[in-house]
Design an enzyme around this catalytic site. Structure first.
Site, PDB file in Angstrom:
ATOM      1  N   LYS A  22      -5.363   3.385 -16.973  1.00  0.00           N
ATOM      2  CA  LYS A  22      -4.114   4.091 -16.644  1.00  0.00           C
ATOM      3  C   LYS A  22      -3.051   3.111 -16.160  1.00  0.00           C
ATOM      4  CE  LYS A  22      -3.603   6.146 -12.389  1.00  0.00           C
ATOM      5  NZ  LYS A  22      -2.400   5.765 -11.629  1.00  0.00           N
ATOM      6  N   ASN A  23      -3.436   2.241 -15.244  1.00  0.00           N
ATOM      7  CA  ASN A  23      -2.429   1.402 -14.591  1.00  0.00           C
ATOM      8  C   ASN A  23      -1.945   0.246 -15.466  1.00  0.00           C
ATOM      9  OD1 ASN A  23      -2.458   3.105 -12.472  1.00  0.00           O
ATOM     10  ND2 ASN A  23      -3.562   1.758 -11.053  1.00  0.00           N
ATOM     11  N   ARG A 102       4.475   7.538  -9.390  1.00  0.00           N
ATOM     12  CA  ARG A 102       4.960   6.254  -8.907  1.00  0.00           C
ATOM     13  C   ARG A 102       5.491   5.349 -10.031  1.00  0.00           C
ATOM     14  NH1 ARG A 102       6.495   4.048  -4.225  1.00  0.00           N
ATOM     15  NH2 ARG A 102       6.349   1.811  -4.375  1.00  0.00           N
ATOM     16  N   CYS A 126       0.853   8.821  -5.336  1.00  0.00           N
ATOM     17  CA  CYS A 126      -0.156   9.203  -4.357  1.00  0.00           C
ATOM     18  C   CYS A 126       0.386   8.992  -2.947  1.00  0.00           C
ATOM     19  CB  CYS A 126      -1.410   8.363  -4.546  1.00  0.00           C
ATOM     20  SG  CYS A 126      -2.440   8.926  -5.890  1.00  0.00           S
ATOM     21  N   ARG A 131       5.156   3.311   0.971  1.00  0.00           N
ATOM     22  CA  ARG A 131       5.415   2.830  -0.385  1.00  0.00           C
ATOM     23  C   ARG A 131       6.906   2.627  -0.698  1.00  0.00           C
ATOM     24  NH1 ARG A 131       1.348   5.585  -4.622  1.00  0.00           N
ATOM     25  NH2 ARG A 131       1.318   3.470  -5.407  1.00  0.00           N
ATOM     26  N   LYS A 171       5.254 -10.178  -0.193  1.00  0.00           N
ATOM     27  CA  LYS A 171       3.898  -9.610  -0.176  1.00  0.00           C
ATOM     28  C   LYS A 171       3.557  -9.320  -1.637  1.00  0.00           C
ATOM     29  CE  LYS A 171       1.940  -5.417   1.939  1.00  0.00           C
ATOM     30  NZ  LYS A 171       2.289  -4.224   2.710  1.00  0.00           N
ATOM     31  N   VAL A 172       2.289  -9.358  -1.982  1.00  0.00           N
ATOM     32  CA  VAL A 172       1.923  -9.106  -3.381  1.00  0.00           C
ATOM     33  C   VAL A 172       2.171  -7.635  -3.718  1.00  0.00           C
ATOM     34  CG1 VAL A 172       0.020  -9.045  -5.038  1.00  0.00           C
ATOM     35  CG2 VAL A 172       0.186 -10.924  -3.399  1.00  0.00           C
ATOM     36  N   SER A 173       2.932  -7.403  -4.765  1.00  0.00           N
ATOM     37  CA  SER A 173       3.177  -6.037  -5.222  1.00  0.00           C
ATOM     38  C   SER A 173       2.994  -5.971  -6.733  1.00  0.00           C
ATOM     39  CB  SER A 173       4.601  -5.591  -4.855  1.00  0.00           C
ATOM     40  OG  SER A 173       4.974  -4.476  -5.644  1.00  0.00           O
ATOM     41  N   VAL A 174       2.090  -5.091  -7.160  1.00  0.00           N
ATOM     42  CA  VAL A 174       1.832  -4.916  -8.592  1.00  0.00           C
ATOM     43  C   VAL A 174       3.092  -4.383  -9.273  1.00  0.00           C
ATOM     44  CG1 VAL A 174       0.462  -3.618 -10.265  1.00  0.00           C
ATOM     45  CG2 VAL A 174      -0.624  -4.512  -8.199  1.00  0.00           C
ATOM     46  N   ASP A 316      -7.957   0.610  -4.823  1.00  0.00           N
ATOM     47  CA  ASP A 316      -8.205   1.812  -5.635  1.00  0.00           C
ATOM     48  C   ASP A 316      -9.691   2.145  -5.753  1.00  0.00           C
ATOM     49  OD1 ASP A 316      -5.509   1.966  -5.954  1.00  0.00           O
ATOM     50  OD2 ASP A 316      -5.459   1.386  -8.064  1.00  0.00           O
ATOM     51  N   ILE A 338      -4.054  -2.770   2.196  1.00  0.00           N
ATOM     52  CA  ILE A 338      -2.905  -2.638   1.273  1.00  0.00           C
ATOM     53  C   ILE A 338      -2.001  -1.461   1.665  1.00  0.00           C
ATOM     54  CG2 ILE A 338      -2.177  -2.417  -1.151  1.00  0.00           C
ATOM     55  CD1 ILE A 338      -3.855  -4.927  -0.728  1.00  0.00           C
ATOM     56  N   ARG A 408      -4.911  13.137 -13.187  1.00  0.00           N
ATOM     57  CA  ARG A 408      -3.923  12.061 -13.336  1.00  0.00           C
ATOM     58  C   ARG A 408      -4.606  10.780 -13.815  1.00  0.00           C
ATOM     59  NH1 ARG A 408      -1.472  10.179  -8.380  1.00  0.00           N
ATOM     60  NH2 ARG A 408      -0.898   8.636  -9.930  1.00  0.00           N
TER      61      ARG A 408
HETATM   62  C1  LIG Z   1       0.438   2.884 -11.151  1.00  0.00           C
HETATM   63  C2  LIG Z   1      -0.175   1.727 -10.466  1.00  0.00           C
HETATM   64  O1  LIG Z   1      -0.427   0.693 -11.074  1.00  0.00           O
HETATM   65  N1  LIG Z   1      -0.458   1.888  -9.188  1.00  0.00           N
HETATM   66  C3  LIG Z   1      -1.147   0.828  -8.482  1.00  0.00           C
HETATM   67  C4  LIG Z   1      -0.134  -0.124  -7.899  1.00  0.00           C
HETATM   68  O2  LIG Z   1       0.721   0.624  -7.055  1.00  0.00           O
HETATM   69  P1  LIG Z   1       2.056  -0.042  -6.538  1.00  0.00           P
HETATM   70  O3  LIG Z   1       2.588  -0.960  -7.566  1.00  0.00           O
HETATM   71  O4  LIG Z   1       2.904   1.068  -6.056  1.00  0.00           O
HETATM   72  O5  LIG Z   1       1.512  -0.884  -5.296  1.00  0.00           O
HETATM   73  P2  LIG Z   1       2.047  -2.279  -4.761  1.00  0.00           P
HETATM   74  O6  LIG Z   1       1.159  -3.357  -5.241  1.00  0.00           O
HETATM   75  O7  LIG Z   1       3.492  -2.390  -5.060  1.00  0.00           O
HETATM   76  O8  LIG Z   1       1.864  -2.098  -3.188  1.00  0.00           O
HETATM   77  C5  LIG Z   1       1.278  -3.107  -2.390  1.00  0.00           C
HETATM   78  C6  LIG Z   1       1.881  -3.070  -1.021  1.00  0.00           C
HETATM   79  O9  LIG Z   1       3.243  -3.518  -1.078  1.00  0.00           O
HETATM   80  C7  LIG Z   1       4.083  -2.606  -0.428  1.00  0.00           C
HETATM   81  N2  LIG Z   1       5.396  -2.622  -1.122  1.00  0.00           N
HETATM   82  C8  LIG Z   1       5.424  -2.490  -2.479  1.00  0.00           C
HETATM   83  C9  LIG Z   1       6.632  -2.501  -3.146  1.00  0.00           C
HETATM   84  C10 LIG Z   1       7.822  -2.668  -2.414  1.00  0.00           C
HETATM   85  O10 LIG Z   1       8.925  -2.684  -2.949  1.00  0.00           O
HETATM   86  N3  LIG Z   1       7.745  -2.801  -1.061  1.00  0.00           N
HETATM   87  C11 LIG Z   1       6.546  -2.795  -0.390  1.00  0.00           C
HETATM   88  O11 LIG Z   1       6.503  -2.917   0.833  1.00  0.00           O
HETATM   89  C12 LIG Z   1       3.364  -1.262  -0.573  1.00  0.00           C
HETATM   90  O12 LIG Z   1       3.816  -0.319   0.370  1.00  0.00           O
HETATM   91  C13 LIG Z   1       1.927  -1.681  -0.380  1.00  0.00           C
HETATM   92  O13 LIG Z   1       1.671  -1.810   1.001  1.00  0.00           O
HETATM   93  O14 LIG Z   1      -0.832  -1.147  -7.161  1.00  0.00           O
HETATM   94  C14 LIG Z   1      -1.596  -0.636  -6.046  1.00  0.00           C
HETATM   95  C15 LIG Z   1      -2.197  -1.836  -5.324  1.00  0.00           C
HETATM   96  O15 LIG Z   1      -3.142  -2.446  -6.116  1.00  0.00           O
HETATM   97  C16 LIG Z   1      -2.633   0.355  -6.530  1.00  0.00           C
HETATM   98  O16 LIG Z   1      -3.253   0.949  -5.421  1.00  0.00           O
HETATM   99  C17 LIG Z   1      -1.995   1.446  -7.373  1.00  0.00           C
HETATM  100  O17 LIG Z   1      -3.008   2.208  -8.009  1.00  0.00           O
HETATM  101  C1  LIG Z   2      -2.480   5.036  -6.260  1.00  0.00           C
HETATM  102  C2  LIG Z   2      -2.627   5.202  -7.568  1.00  0.00           C
HETATM  103  O1  LIG Z   2      -1.679   5.648  -8.419  1.00  0.00           O
HETATM  104  P1  LIG Z   2      -0.092   5.703  -8.124  1.00  0.00           P
HETATM  105  O2  LIG Z   2       0.309   4.277  -7.822  1.00  0.00           O
HETATM  106  O3  LIG Z   2       0.481   6.198  -9.401  1.00  0.00           O
HETATM  107  O4  LIG Z   2       0.152   6.624  -6.976  1.00  0.00           O
HETATM  108  C3  LIG Z   2      -3.911   4.899  -8.230  1.00  0.00           C
HETATM  109  O5  LIG Z   2      -3.929   4.730  -9.469  1.00  0.00           O
HETATM  110  O6  LIG Z   2      -4.938   4.792  -7.502  1.00  0.00           O
END
Ligand SMILES: CC(=O)N[C@H]1[C@@H](OP(=O)(O)OP(=O)(O)OC[C@H]2O[C@@H](n3ccc(=O)[nH]c3=O)[C@H](O)[C@@H]2O)O[C@H](CO)[C@@H](O)[C@@H]1O
Ligand SMILES: C=C(OP(=O)(O)O)C(=O)O
Length: 429
Positions: A22-23, A102, A126, A131, A171-174, A316, A338, A408
């Site tokens: 999915k991701n 998201r 979620c 976030r 910080k690492v953000s996907v 996750d 995280i 989902r």
């Molecule tokens: C659809 C998808 O792929 N979702 C995944 C994605 O979510 P998602 O991409 O939303 O998660 P992030 O890696 O961005 O979040 C990591 C951390 O960074 C923080 N943050 C992020 C962005 C930002 O602009 N500012 C900030 O502070 C978040 O609050 C969190 O504490 O990666 C997460 C971490 O592996 C997974 O749990 C989710 O399943």
């Molecule tokens: C948190 C998840 O999804 P989303 O980032 O779409 O909320 C997830 O895939 O576990």
């Protein structure tokens, strides 16, 4: 609303096919916005999030056809989407759609890069923490975008196009890595992304973008370099297997006991989780077919682990591991680093008899001999499946409510588990 009914106690035996991730599928579908030519994606999972993103892309004018199954096709094969974003008719992504998922926010980067403007609602997803999206916005600003937030929408403009820049994530953000990567492919000049996410889904996106003509170096490491190109082409790409689904069924097997082949799974995508499962007493073997998971007779051993960005233990899979540890022989500790509010499953697991103490970001789990079935409420995607895992080992009936969360992210969950001997069914209505 549908419910999932599980009667626990059966060991799992058989094969579970692993779907496309999915991701990875979601950002790959979004990447189609970067090109006037067709993107063909194979192995796309049949999930509610994928269907919702199809609607969101459709709203921008993207044409998507889904290839039907032909006689003789593998019934477990993923779907193939042909995505044609030649005509973008609308650069607005509305609240009613984006607030439900998201990843839909990630259309911002590609729309801006290709069309010079976008208006995207702030996202939902979620409920596992605050976030914020500040890293996404800062990355786009670094690339030269003018941004403002008005009425719950991010309005972004780059009338003269984006310009390559150095982006350093605090910080690492996907998601922010996806945003920066996609936007940088069409920017003028070179972009360097520091402290980039190394998750396999980022690498899969980069691989597909490279097939589309992007010049990307270092995806899968913390520093990604992108040389912008004027346009991207079409491509064909198969979505990588879902490492979170893989880890989930591996934990389900460790919980219920038995012997299951996770067909099509790639062990290299989840080494940290497989190491934890071995430490918990499961036997794990990589084979040509996938990953074989066994637990026969031996008990579940307690573990200590913290979630971390890839290649660390994934957040996750935190809820699923906690479900497994509820029946370990001793005390486990799981720290969530995280997301600040990803423990919604704790009180629901307690309804089944689990003994879990929460102290800030750490859960202490004292394993119990028996769990007993009960009605429980799904609160988010991975929390929901943790309740299914617990239900597989609980005595009697567990009824998981609000299963739309599960839909989902888990394709044919009941079918995959019942084929391996679990007593599990969906009750509609
Ligand atoms: C659809 C998808 O792929 N979702 C995944 C994605 O979510 P998602 O991409 O939303 O998660 P992030 O890696 O961005 O979040 C990591 C951390 O960074 C923080 N943050 C992020 C962005 C930002 O602009 N500012 C900030 O502070 C978040 O609050 C969190 O504490 O990666 C997460 C971490 O592996 C997974 O749990 C989710 O399943
Ligand atoms: C948190 C998840 O999804 P989303 O980032 O779409 O909320 C997830 O895939 O576990």
């Amino acid at each position: 609303m549908d419910k999932i009914r599980i009667v626990g106690g059966n060991a799992l035996q058989g094969t579970i096919p692993i779907s496309g991730a999915k991701n990875a599928a979601l950002p790959l579908m979004i990447a189609s916005l970067l090109s006037e030519e067709k993107l063909i994606l194979e192995n796309v999972p049949r999930l509610a999030d994928v269907a919702l993103l199809q609607r969101i892309l459709g709203n921008h004018g993207v044409d998507i056809t889904t290839n039907g199954k032909r006689n003789g096709d593998d019934p477990d094969a993923g779907q193939t989407l042909e995505i044609d974003a030649r005509m973008i008719v609308d650069t607005t992504a509305p609240y009613d759609l984006v607030s439900r998922m998201r990843a839909s926010f990630w259309v911002l980067g590609p729309l801006l890069a290709r069309m010079g403007e976008a208006k995207v609602s702030l996202p939902g997803g979620c409920a596992i923490g605050t976030r914020p999206v500040d890293f996404h916005l800062d990355a786009l600003k670094a690339l030269g975008a003018e941004l403002d937030i008005d009425g719950g929408y991010v309005r972004a403009r780059a009338p003269k196009g984006l310009k390559g820049a150095r982006i350093v994530f605090p910080k690492v953000s996907v998601g922010a890595t996806h945003t920066a990567l996609m936007a940088a492919t069409l920017a003028d000049g070179e972009t360097v992304i520091e402290n980039a996410a190394r998750e396999p889904e980022v690498t899969d996106l980069a691989d597909c973008l490279i097939k589309m003509g992007a010049r990307i170096f270092g995806a899968g490491t913390s520093t990604i370099r992108v040389e912008g190109v004027p346009r991207l082409t079409g491509a064909r790409h198969a979505v990588l297997p879902d490492r979170i689904e893989t880890g989930t069924y591996a934990m389900a097997t460790a919980m219920a006991g038995g012997d299951v082949m996770l067909a099509g799974a790639r062990p290299d995508l989840l080494e940290s989780a497989l190491d934890i499962l071995r430490a918990a007493g499961a036997e794990i073997d990589a084979t040509n077919e996938g990953i074989r998971v066994r637990r026969n007779g031996s008990g579940i051993l307690p573990i200590e682990v913290s979630t971390a960005p890839y290649p660390g233990f994934p957040t996750d899979l935190q809820a699923q591991l906690m479900a497994l540890m509820t029946k370990a022989k001793g005390r486990s500790r799981i720290t969530e680093t995280i997301f600040e509010n990803r423990f919604m499953h704790v009180q629901e697991l307690a309804r089944l008899g689990a003994r879990i103490q929460l102290d800030g970001d750490t859960a202490t789990i004292d394993g119990v001999e028996r769990l007993t079935g009960a009605p429980v409420m799904a609160t988010d995607l991975r929390a929901s499946v943790s309740l299914v895992i617990a239900g597989l080992a609980a005595e009697g009936e567990t009824l998981v409510q609000r299963v739309y969360h599960l839909d989902r992210g888990f394709e044919k969950l009941e079918a995959k588990l019942s084929r391996c001997g679990a007593e599990i069914e969906r009750i509609s209505g």
